[in-house]
Every structure is written in C-alpha cells, then in structure tokens.
Scaffold this motif. Structure first.
Motif, PDB file in Angstrom:
ATOM      1  N   LEU A  20     -24.380 -40.948 -55.022  1.00 34.66           N
ATOM      2  CA  LEU A  20     -24.270 -40.975 -56.481  1.00 34.66           C
ATOM      3  C   LEU A  20     -22.885 -40.534 -56.927  1.00 34.66           C
ATOM      4  O   LEU A  20     -22.133 -39.921 -56.175  1.00 34.66           O
ATOM      5  CB  LEU A  20     -25.316 -40.044 -57.102  1.00 34.66           C
ATOM      6  CG  LEU A  20     -26.781 -40.342 -56.814  1.00 34.66           C
ATOM      7  CD1 LEU A  20     -27.664 -39.239 -57.395  1.00 34.66           C
ATOM      8  CD2 LEU A  20     -27.184 -41.695 -57.387  1.00 34.66           C
ATOM      9  N   VAL A  21     -22.582 -40.842 -58.196  1.00 37.93           N
ATOM     10  CA  VAL A  21     -21.381 -40.323 -58.838  1.00 37.93           C
ATOM     11  C   VAL A  21     -21.793 -39.169 -59.742  1.00 37.93           C
ATOM     12  O   VAL A  21     -22.745 -39.281 -60.508  1.00 37.93           O
ATOM     13  CB  VAL A  21     -20.679 -41.390 -59.702  1.00 37.93           C
ATOM     14  CG1 VAL A  21     -19.472 -40.791 -60.418  1.00 37.93           C
ATOM     15  CG2 VAL A  21     -20.241 -42.567 -58.854  1.00 37.93           C
ATOM     16  N   GLY A  22     -21.086 -38.059 -59.645  1.00 41.14           N
ATOM     17  CA  GLY A  22     -21.369 -36.924 -60.511  1.00 41.14           C
ATOM     18  C   GLY A  22     -20.109 -36.496 -61.243  1.00 41.14           C
ATOM     19  O   GLY A  22     -19.031 -36.427 -60.644  1.00 41.14           O
ATOM     20  N   LEU A  23     -20.229 -36.231 -62.544  1.00 40.34           N
ATOM     21  CA  LEU A  23     -19.117 -35.696 -63.321  1.00 40.34           C
ATOM     22  C   LEU A  23     -19.426 -34.233 -63.618  1.00 40.34           C
ATOM     23  O   LEU A  23     -20.325 -33.925 -64.406  1.00 40.34           O
ATOM     24  CB  LEU A  23     -18.926 -36.477 -64.620  1.00 40.34           C
ATOM     25  CG  LEU A  23     -18.371 -37.901 -64.476  1.00 40.34           C
ATOM     26  CD1 LEU A  23     -19.491 -38.902 -64.232  1.00 40.34           C
ATOM     27  CD2 LEU A  23     -17.586 -38.302 -65.715  1.00 40.34           C
TER      28      LEU A  23
ATOM     29  N   GLU B 205      -7.770 -51.362 -49.296  1.00 45.67           N
ATOM     30  CA  GLU B 205      -8.790 -51.859 -48.377  1.00 45.67           C
ATOM     31  C   GLU B 205      -9.107 -50.818 -47.302  1.00 45.67           C
ATOM     32  O   GLU B 205     -10.264 -50.631 -46.915  1.00 45.67           O
ATOM     33  CB  GLU B 205      -8.323 -53.157 -47.718  1.00 45.67           C
ATOM     34  CG  GLU B 205      -8.319 -54.365 -48.637  1.00 45.67           C
ATOM     35  CD  GLU B 205      -9.713 -54.705 -49.157  1.00 45.67           C
ATOM     36  OE1 GLU B 205     -10.672 -54.677 -48.360  1.00 45.67           O
ATOM     37  OE2 GLU B 205      -9.839 -54.984 -50.363  1.00 45.67           O
ATOM     38  N   LYS B 206      -8.079 -50.136 -46.832  1.00 52.85           N
ATOM     39  CA  LYS B 206      -8.279 -49.118 -45.797  1.00 52.85           C
ATOM     40  C   LYS B 206      -9.063 -47.930 -46.339  1.00 52.85           C
ATOM     41  O   LYS B 206      -9.919 -47.367 -45.646  1.00 52.85           O
ATOM     42  CB  LYS B 206      -6.927 -48.655 -45.252  1.00 52.85           C
ATOM     43  CG  LYS B 206      -6.214 -49.706 -44.404  1.00 52.85           C
ATOM     44  CD  LYS B 206      -4.925 -49.149 -43.803  1.00 52.85           C
ATOM     45  CE  LYS B 206      -4.283 -50.156 -42.871  1.00 52.85           C
ATOM     46  NZ  LYS B 206      -3.086 -49.617 -42.206  1.00 52.85           N
ATOM     47  N   ILE B 207      -8.779 -47.558 -47.569  1.00 54.15           N
ATOM     48  CA  ILE B 207      -9.519 -46.460 -48.196  1.00 54.15           C
ATOM     49  C   ILE B 207     -11.000 -46.792 -48.273  1.00 54.15           C
ATOM     50  O   ILE B 207     -11.862 -45.985 -47.900  1.00 54.15           O
ATOM     51  CB  ILE B 207      -8.966 -46.174 -49.605  1.00 54.15           C
ATOM     52  CG1 ILE B 207      -7.572 -45.548 -49.516  1.00 54.15           C
ATOM     53  CG2 ILE B 207      -9.906 -45.255 -50.387  1.00 54.15           C
ATOM     54  CD1 ILE B 207      -6.867 -45.424 -50.859  1.00 54.15           C
ATOM     55  N   VAL B 208     -11.305 -47.975 -48.753  1.00 57.32           N
ATOM     56  CA  VAL B 208     -12.697 -48.409 -48.859  1.00 57.32           C
ATOM     57  C   VAL B 208     -13.344 -48.465 -47.477  1.00 57.32           C
ATOM     58  O   VAL B 208     -14.495 -48.055 -47.293  1.00 57.32           O
ATOM     59  CB  VAL B 208     -12.792 -49.783 -49.547  1.00 57.32           C
ATOM     60  CG1 VAL B 208     -14.204 -50.347 -49.455  1.00 57.32           C
ATOM     61  CG2 VAL B 208     -12.364 -49.678 -51.008  1.00 57.32           C
TER      62      VAL B 208
ATOM     63  N   ILE C 265     -13.717 -47.890 -55.683  1.00 61.69           N
ATOM     64  CA  ILE C 265     -14.028 -47.243 -54.401  1.00 61.69           C
ATOM     65  C   ILE C 265     -15.529 -47.011 -54.280  1.00 61.69           C
ATOM     66  O   ILE C 265     -16.144 -47.315 -53.242  1.00 61.69           O
ATOM     67  CB  ILE C 265     -13.292 -45.886 -54.292  1.00 61.69           C
ATOM     68  CG1 ILE C 265     -11.789 -46.102 -54.106  1.00 61.69           C
ATOM     69  CG2 ILE C 265     -13.839 -45.064 -53.130  1.00 61.69           C
ATOM     70  CD1 ILE C 265     -10.991 -44.807 -54.116  1.00 61.69           C
ATOM     71  N   TYR C 266     -16.134 -46.474 -55.340  1.00 58.15           N
ATOM     72  CA  TYR C 266     -17.566 -46.188 -55.300  1.00 58.15           C
ATOM     73  C   TYR C 266     -18.392 -47.461 -55.138  1.00 58.15           C
ATOM     74  O   TYR C 266     -19.293 -47.528 -54.297  1.00 58.15           O
ATOM     75  CB  TYR C 266     -17.985 -45.455 -56.582  1.00 58.15           C
ATOM     76  CG  TYR C 266     -19.474 -45.271 -56.676  1.00 58.15           C
ATOM     77  CD1 TYR C 266     -20.132 -44.343 -55.872  1.00 58.15           C
ATOM     78  CD2 TYR C 266     -20.242 -46.041 -57.551  1.00 58.15           C
ATOM     79  CE1 TYR C 266     -21.504 -44.182 -55.936  1.00 58.15           C
ATOM     80  CE2 TYR C 266     -21.609 -45.884 -57.631  1.00 58.15           C
ATOM     81  CZ  TYR C 266     -22.246 -44.954 -56.816  1.00 58.15           C
ATOM     82  OH  TYR C 266     -23.610 -44.814 -56.875  1.00 58.15           O
TER      83      TYR C 266
END
Length: 350
Positions: free
Chosen positions: A123-126, A187-190, A227-228
């Motif tokens: 999940l994404v959390g703020l 692309e490498k980060i992903v 990215i997410y």
C-alpha cells in the motif's frame, strides 16, 4: 547549462560484486521465493555494510568465488545446496545490534506498525505530523532493523531538479546512474523494487514543495506514483502538514490526486505522551528529576514543552556520553553539565 550531479553518497557505494542490483534481481528471479530471500539478504547486507568480497565470504561461510558466480548467475553447481548453507548462516548471523540512542516511543510503535502494513499489503501511506516529533529518527531506525534488501530509505533533497531526484532515488537503491539516460535509470528502479516485498520510505517529502517549483514537485510525486503502479512495492511518504496540504489544496492538487487516491492517510500524534517521556528516561537509566535536581527539572520541562522529545533526546545522549567518558554512572548532574556546555557554545557562536 550542465546539470549538477548530486553528491549524496549511496549506502551501497564502494561495493561491487560483479553485478548491479537490477541485474542481480533478474538473475535470481527464476529461483524459488525462499532462495531469493536468502540471496537478497547476503547480497544487500554486504553492500549496506560496504564489505569486501572477502568479508562477505567470512561472514556467510561461503567461498568468495562461489558467491560471485551465484550472484552473476553463472554458477554451474547445485545452487540449492549453496542457498541451504547460506540460509543456515543467515539464521546464525547476529548482524543487528541494539541502537543505544533509540527509544521505542508510542510514535515509533505506531509508525513501525504502519510500515509493516504498507509492506505486507503493498500500500501507499501518507504519514504526516508536526516537525520535531521524531518522524525521521523512527524511519531511519525502521530501515536499520528491516534492511538487507527489504527497506529503501530516501530523504528528499532541497532544491533539486527532477533528474536529480530520480538519480537520488536510484542511488538509494544502489542502482548505477553513471552514463545512463534517465529512462534507463527509471526502468532499473522499477526492476529492483518489483522484486520481493519491498518498502520504499520517502522522507521529508514536504521539502519538494518548499524548495521546488510546484509543477516540478508534482512531477517528482508522479514519478513515485509510477514506481508504485509498476513495481507494486509498499510506499511510505512522510512529511509535515505542508505535504498533505499540497496534496489536497495546492495548485497541483489535480495531478497529485492520483497518488493521494492510491494512499491511506496517517495523522501522527503531535504531542509526546507521559509514557514516551518515562520510556526515554528509563532507556537512559534516569528517574524523573525531583526536588533534589531543580535545575534538571526546569531544563527538562522547557525542552519538552518547547521542542518535544527530539531535542530532549539529544541532550540526554549528550549527558550519557559525558558520563561514559568519565566511566561514571549517568546522573542528572551529567545532563545539566552537558546542557550548560551546549548552551555556552551556542551563545559564544552568536
């Protein structure tokens, strides 16, 4: 105008085992999940600790040549046997030691629980709260305890460009950026964050809005959304009220809404509790200052009321180090002496 390169040193700098993280993840992709996690543990631990190949071999109990060949995907023997031996070594390895400067407060417990949920559920959390409550300290400690490829910590830079932000994220992952175009780096980060159950912590996100043009800050956040969406990693975005305000009411709210819609908001407590205060004193072996320590009691009250526990913790640590240097039991006298010394130095600087 030539773009300035960020000078922030990667936590993986100076270590090279013949393969970059993104290529390493491609190599181990065909292995079963347990074998992947075993190899990730040793590969990323060694990079985080800046071990030489010889040091990695010593800690893992596996020959350096074998490790290099396994990491590069050219090992011709029974890789299952190698992974079994490395897993046994991992169980026996006692790499994480207690942090003498960290206290498990109510804020820390809550943030640790949130981080665990974000990782496990992707999940994404703020997470947002007042400045000075210790958000960064907690995030850095969580990364320290949940590392070796599991947690990536990125602290936002002030006044950076979008390409510099991308490179900063890449370096935090150990991804090589030299002579690579931006799209290749992305692309490498992903690729790295897609492998395993990763958590990406992006701290001080409000700095983007405070020091960059609104549209450029929004571009950085859109990059995080990309990215997410593409990697499926857990993501924790940490900042002050400025961060959540920009997401909801800022000039770029329409663009930022895509990331906001994917996330869950976590309002962090603004005031330290009595339990937090007592836990911090217990951590340093001190009791609440009483009538016999009026100076200490006054300093503590002023620090906690004006600055919260973060500065209080700094002065507790300063006093503890003073006592340790003298080989004495820590008392409030050391605390007051250390506080007065810092105050004198601060006054002299003015």
């Amino acid at each position: 105008m030539k773009e300035q390169d960020s000078t922030v040193r990667s936590p993986h700098a100076g270590t090279n085992y013949g393969i970059a993280p993104d290529q390493f993840e491609l190599v181990i992709k065909a292995l079963d999940e347990e074998q992947q996690e075993t190899l990730r543990f040793w590969y990323y631990l060694a990079k985080e600790e800046s071990w030489t190949l010889r040091q990695l071999a010593k800690h893992s109990g596996e020959h350096s040549t074998t490790l290099t060949r396994v990491f590069r995907g050219v090992y011709e023997g029974n890789i299952g046997n190698v992974c079994d031996r490395l897993e046994n070594s991992r169980v026996a390895f006692k790499g994480t030691v207690a942090n003498p400067d960290f206290t498990m407060t109510a804020l820390a417990k809550r943030m640790f629980e949130i981080f665990d949920e974000l990782r496990e559920l992707n999940l994404v959390g703020l997470l947002w709260g007042e400045k000075g409550i210790g958000k960064t300290t907690v995030a850095e400690e969580y990364r320290r305890l949940n590392n070796h490829g599991k947690t990536v910590y990125v602290r936002c830079l002030a006044r950076c460009t979008f390409p510099q932000f991308v490179h900063h994220v890449a370096r935090s992952l150990g991804v090589t950026v030299k002579n690579q175009n931006q799209f290749t780096v992305r692309e490498k980060i992903v690729g790295v964050l897609s492998a395993g159950q990763r958590l990406l912590i992006v701290d001080e996100l409000h700095e983007l809005f405070a020091t960059m043009r609104p549209d450029m800050a929004a571009n950085c956040c859109e990059f995080l959304r990309e990215i997410y969406d593409r990697s499926g990693c857990g993501m924790a975005l940490i900042g002050t009220e400025r961060m959540i305000s920009e997401f909801k009411t800022g000039t770029q709210k329409e663009i930022l809404s895509q990331l906001l819609d994917r996330g869950y908001e976590f309002r962090l407590p603004g005031k330290s509790t009595r339990k937090d205060y007592e836990a911090m004193l217990k951590h340093f072996g001190l009791a609440t200052p009483g009538a016999a320590e009026p100076d200490a009691a006054e300093i503590v009250k002023d620090l906690v009321d004006a600055h919260g526990l973060r500065k209080f913790n700094v002065h507790l640590r300063s006093g503890a180090r003073r006592a340790k240097r003298r080989n004495e039991t820590y008392t409030w006298a050391h605390f007051v002496e250390a506080f007065d010394n810092l105050a004198t130095l601060s006054t002299a600087a003015k």
